[in-house]
Design a protein around this motif. Structure first.
Motif, PDB file in Angstrom:
ATOM      1  N   TRP A 110      54.308  26.622 -30.710  1.00 31.94           N
ATOM      2  CA  TRP A 110      54.753  26.017 -31.967  1.00 31.94           C
ATOM      3  C   TRP A 110      53.621  25.882 -32.974  1.00 31.94           C
ATOM      4  O   TRP A 110      53.763  25.205 -33.989  1.00 31.94           O
ATOM      5  N   GLY A 111      52.478  26.496 -32.698  1.00 33.45           N
ATOM      6  CA  GLY A 111      51.360  26.458 -33.641  1.00 33.45           C
ATOM      7  C   GLY A 111      50.570  25.175 -33.628  1.00 33.45           C
ATOM      8  O   GLY A 111      49.807  24.905 -34.566  1.00 33.45           O
ATOM      9  N   ARG A 112      50.691  24.390 -32.549  1.00 32.95           N
ATOM     10  CA  ARG A 112      49.981  23.115 -32.461  1.00 32.95           C
ATOM     11  C   ARG A 112      48.709  23.277 -31.623  1.00 32.95           C
ATOM     12  O   ARG A 112      48.740  23.940 -30.580  1.00 32.95           O
ATOM     13  N   PRO A 113      47.585  22.680 -32.061  1.00 36.23           N
ATOM     14  CA  PRO A 113      46.342  22.792 -31.285  1.00 36.23           C
ATOM     15  C   PRO A 113      46.519  22.271 -29.872  1.00 36.23           C
ATOM     16  O   PRO A 113      47.256  21.302 -29.624  1.00 36.23           O
ATOM     17  N   TYR A 114      45.808  22.922 -28.945  1.00 36.76           N
ATOM     18  CA  TYR A 114      45.894  22.561 -27.536  1.00 36.76           C
ATOM     19  C   TYR A 114      44.469  22.515 -26.972  1.00 36.76           C
ATOM     20  O   TYR A 114      43.624  23.321 -27.350  1.00 36.76           O
ATOM     21  N   PRO A 115      44.179  21.561 -26.075  1.00 34.00           N
ATOM     22  CA  PRO A 115      42.810  21.452 -25.556  1.00 34.00           C
ATOM     23  C   PRO A 115      42.324  22.753 -24.929  1.00 34.00           C
ATOM     24  O   PRO A 115      43.054  23.392 -24.160  1.00 34.00           O
ATOM     25  N   ASP A 116      41.091  23.141 -25.268  1.00 29.84           N
ATOM     26  CA  ASP A 116      40.500  24.342 -24.694  1.00 29.84           C
ATOM     27  C   ASP A 116      40.499  24.221 -23.169  1.00 29.84           C
ATOM     28  O   ASP A 116      39.874  23.305 -22.617  1.00 29.84           O
ATOM     29  N   PRO A 117      41.185  25.119 -22.447  1.00 28.85           N
ATOM     30  CA  PRO A 117      41.307  24.976 -20.994  1.00 28.85           C
ATOM     31  C   PRO A 117      39.987  25.112 -20.252  1.00 28.85           C
ATOM     32  O   PRO A 117      39.871  24.606 -19.121  1.00 28.85           O
ATOM     33  N   GLN A 118      38.988  25.765 -20.841  1.00 31.46           N
ATOM     34  CA  GLN A 118      37.696  25.869 -20.181  1.00 31.46           C
ATOM     35  C   GLN A 118      36.942  24.544 -20.237  1.00 31.46           C
ATOM     36  O   GLN A 118      36.287  24.150 -19.259  1.00 31.46           O
ATOM     37  N   ARG A 119      37.038  23.855 -21.350  1.00 32.09           N
ATOM     38  CA  ARG A 119      36.321  22.584 -21.510  1.00 32.09           C
ATOM     39  C   ARG A 119      37.112  21.401 -20.954  1.00 32.09           C
ATOM     40  O   ARG A 119      36.517  20.410 -20.518  1.00 32.09           O
ATOM     41  N   PHE A 120      38.428  21.506 -20.975  1.00 33.72           N
ATOM     42  CA  PHE A 120      39.293  20.413 -20.501  1.00 33.72           C
ATOM     43  C   PHE A 120      40.288  20.970 -19.478  1.00 33.72           C
ATOM     44  O   PHE A 120      41.482  21.109 -19.757  1.00 33.72           O
ATOM     45  N   PRO A 121      39.803  21.291 -18.287  1.00 30.86           N
ATOM     46  CA  PRO A 121      40.641  21.985 -17.297  1.00 30.86           C
ATOM     47  C   PRO A 121      41.846  21.188 -16.817  1.00 30.86           C
ATOM     48  O   PRO A 121      42.838  21.790 -16.369  1.00 30.86           O
ATOM     49  N   SER A 122      41.809  19.863 -16.916  1.00 30.84           N
ATOM     50  CA  SER A 122      42.956  19.086 -16.433  1.00 30.84           C
ATOM     51  C   SER A 122      44.190  19.301 -17.302  1.00 30.84           C
ATOM     52  O   SER A 122      45.301  18.961 -16.886  1.00 30.84           O
TER      53      SER A 122
END
Length: 600
Positions: A110-122
């Motif tokens: 939907w074009g919404r920012p999402y936490p970078d999975p490398q920096r915030f793996p949880s």
């Protein structure tokens, strides 16, 4: 009797804090007035920790939780409760990535920012920040994040659909599905991050639907605090501020709203905004430089005089925000590097900053890496008297009835006695430009003196124009849009007279600190509406980017203003209690006199 104080700080700064207990009959109002607290979320100035000063944009999950644990153990008992991840938490750390980069951001369908999975793996698997928020809440803290205003340029270029939270499907209105390109205002990209974000058209149902889905998601993640950037000051977007505020009111989860940046902010600019927010920046970035700290004395005075401290706000009261406390272990502005150095402020300077922030009842957001929190810094930011004043005092204001004289010669080797106004602004005949709301009386008086010159009269007695800037050929805006020939007569770029400084710029770099004069300045001419101006029939020079108007003042008004002796007073919560803070902002020692009858 007078109190005589000799301020002996070696380089410039010393602070005296005195608590004077008066007979109850001498105080205005009842003793209960100071103790009475409204049961509201922001009845008191918020306190917390923010990752920016120590980690810039590169903080990861492990480092954040380490700081949160220390905060819960050591600072929470002193009222520091908001643990905040600052900007670009969705950006991937990779070659070519950085603050001004494009194409490195994580976002959902939907074009919404999402936490970078490398920096915030949880957050992998759809949880977002919920796992981190749960851990923070289990510590007894509240969780906050930084946001950029509007919608990401990546989402607009990808033309993502818009989520309708009422149906769980794509937003449909008037028989068609709406997408990111329908709501993104490409002529309103963030002036200092044009590749990152742009404003949203809140007049459209689809624009409001996107913002509603954004903040609903944050609430679902367990977010308690949002710092919304590129929406205030020189990036003023009042419609979006009000829209976000109204959306937050709809949520079942209460979320504190902080807006930024604070460049060019005046009490007049904040007049119609404070009731929609909880805290709002009133200065540029405050880094660990005495030149950055010193201008806060003038700003804090103006907001106190305008009765903005603790005015009605979104979740209780609203608080002028003097920015974070850059003490301890830090990084540098915009760096791709974490904490690697100690603060450049002397301890006297840190004490002065903490004293002013407390007397002015600013939110207290510590910025240093808590993993390296030393005892002296800890004792300063948890000083019981300062924290009591910050939360439980009233009638906070600058106190002008002091007398002082130098007791030694100034330190001429130190540049700290110089004015905090650098020579980087439009300056013509001792005049400089500023920004204000167009209702400000000082915003009128501009006129076209010739076909290619815009002037502002100064010295009405002789009617001579003493401040002029040149009209340049109108360039296309960043989205390729050009004005019609009729609009060309009113909208234009402006350049200095006989200079090569570029075009007059209504916005500023986010790294421009509070020591820089809060005025527009010349920058390289570019295709962006932040450099487009309109001359109205009633003599106002209006920025096409922010809708704010250019004003003019004498450069001498700010010259050497933030020096010498200053004092602040506040009424305590005990009957007859008055606090007095005395500051020496000079490089010389001073003898400062305060008379008790004046305090009465």
């Amino acid at each position: 009797r007078p109190y005589l104080i000799s301020m002996a700080g070696m380089l410039c700064v010393a602070l005296l804090l005195a608590s004077l207990v008066w007979p109850a009959a001498l105080t205005a109002g009842s003793a209960g007035d100071g103790r009475r607290q409204q049961q509201q979320l922001t009845a008191l100035p918020p306190r917390g920790w923010n990752s920016y000063d120590s980690f810039s944009w590169i903080i990861g999950e492990a480092a954040f939780l380490d700081n949160a644990r220390i905060m819960a153990n050591r600072l929470l008992p002193h009222g520091y409760q908001y643990a905040v991840i600052d900007f670009l938490w969705y950006r991937r750390i990779a070659a070519g990535s950085g603050v001004g980069a494009y194409g490195f951001d994580s976002m959902d369908q939907w074009g919404r920012p999402y936490p970078d999975p490398q920096r915030f793996p949880s957050g992998r698997g759809g949880g977002g920040f919920r796992p981190i928020a749960d851990k923070v809440h289990a510590m007894g803290l509240k969780f906050g994040i930084h946001l950029m205003n509007g919608i990401s340029t990546q989402a607009v270029n990808a033309n993502t659909p818009i989520l309708d939270v009422r149906t769980g499907k794509a937003y449909v209105e008037n028989g068609r599905q709406w997408r990111a390109r329908d709501i993104g205002l490409t002529h309103r990209t963030c002036a200092w991050m044009p590749k990152g974000f742009m404003s949203v058209n809140t007049d459209l149902g689809a624009g409001r639907a996107f913002l509603r889905s954004l903040y609903r998601q944050y609430a679902d993640w367990g977010v308690d605090f949002v710092k919304l950037d590129c929406i205030f000051g020189a990036d003023y977007s009042p419609k979006e501020i009000v829209t976000v505020s109204e959306i937050l009111k709809e949520l079942e989860r209460p979320v504190v709203l902080s807006i930024s940046p604070g460049t060019a902010v005046t009490p007049a600019l904040a007049e119609n905004i404070t009731q929609h927010v909880d805290m709002y920046r009133v200065t540029g970035d405050d880094w660990d430089s005495w030149k950055d700290v010193r201008p806060h004395f003038d700003v804090a005075r103006s907001f106190a005089a305008a009765n903005k401290i603790g005015a009605p706000g979104l979740r209780g009261r609203s608080w002028p925000d003097l920015d974070m406390l850059p003490f301890g272990w830090l990084t540098d502005a915009g760096a791709n590097q974490g904490p690697h150095r100690t603060t450049s402020l002397t301890f006297d300077e840190q004490t002065t900053q903490m004293g002013l922030w407390s007397m002015a009842k600013s939110p207290l957001m510590y910025g240093g890496d808590l993993r390296h929190l030393d005892d002296r810094t800890f004792n300063l930011i948890t000083h019981p008297t300062l924290l009591k004043i910050n939360h439980h005092s009233r009638n906070n204001m600058e106190f002008g009835y002091i007398h002082s004289e130098r007791a030694s010669k100034p330190d001429e080797q130190s540049g700290r006695s110089k004015s905090g106004y650098p020579v980087d602004v439009t300056n013509n005949g001792g005049m400089v430009l500023g920004l204000s709301t167009c209702s400000d009386k000082s915003a009128v008086g501009w006129h076209r003196s010739s076909e290619d010159r815009i002037c502002r009269s100064h010295g009405i007695q002789n009617g001579n124009a003493s401040f002029c800037i040149s009209k340049a050929k109108l360039l296309p805006t960043s989205d390729g849009v050009t004005m019609s020939s009729g609009e060309d007569q009113a909208k234009f770029h402006l350049t200095g007279i006989d200079t090569d400084d570029g075009c007059l710029d209504a916005s500023v770099s986010p790294w421009r600190t509070s020591s820089a004069s809060q005025t527009p300045m010349f920058s390289a001419c570019e295709q962006h509406t932040k450099q487009v101006w309109e001359l109205t029939e009633n003599g106002q020079l209006v920025s096409s980017y922010s809708g704010l108007c250019a004003t003019m003042r004498s450069n001498k008004e700010g010259e050497n203003e933030t020096t010498g002796a200053r004092a602040w007073t506040a009424i305590g919560d005990k009957a007859g209690e008055i606090y007095v803070a005395i500051f020496n902002l000079d490089t010389a020692r001073r003898k400062i006199t305060v008379s008790v009858p004046d305090l009465e």
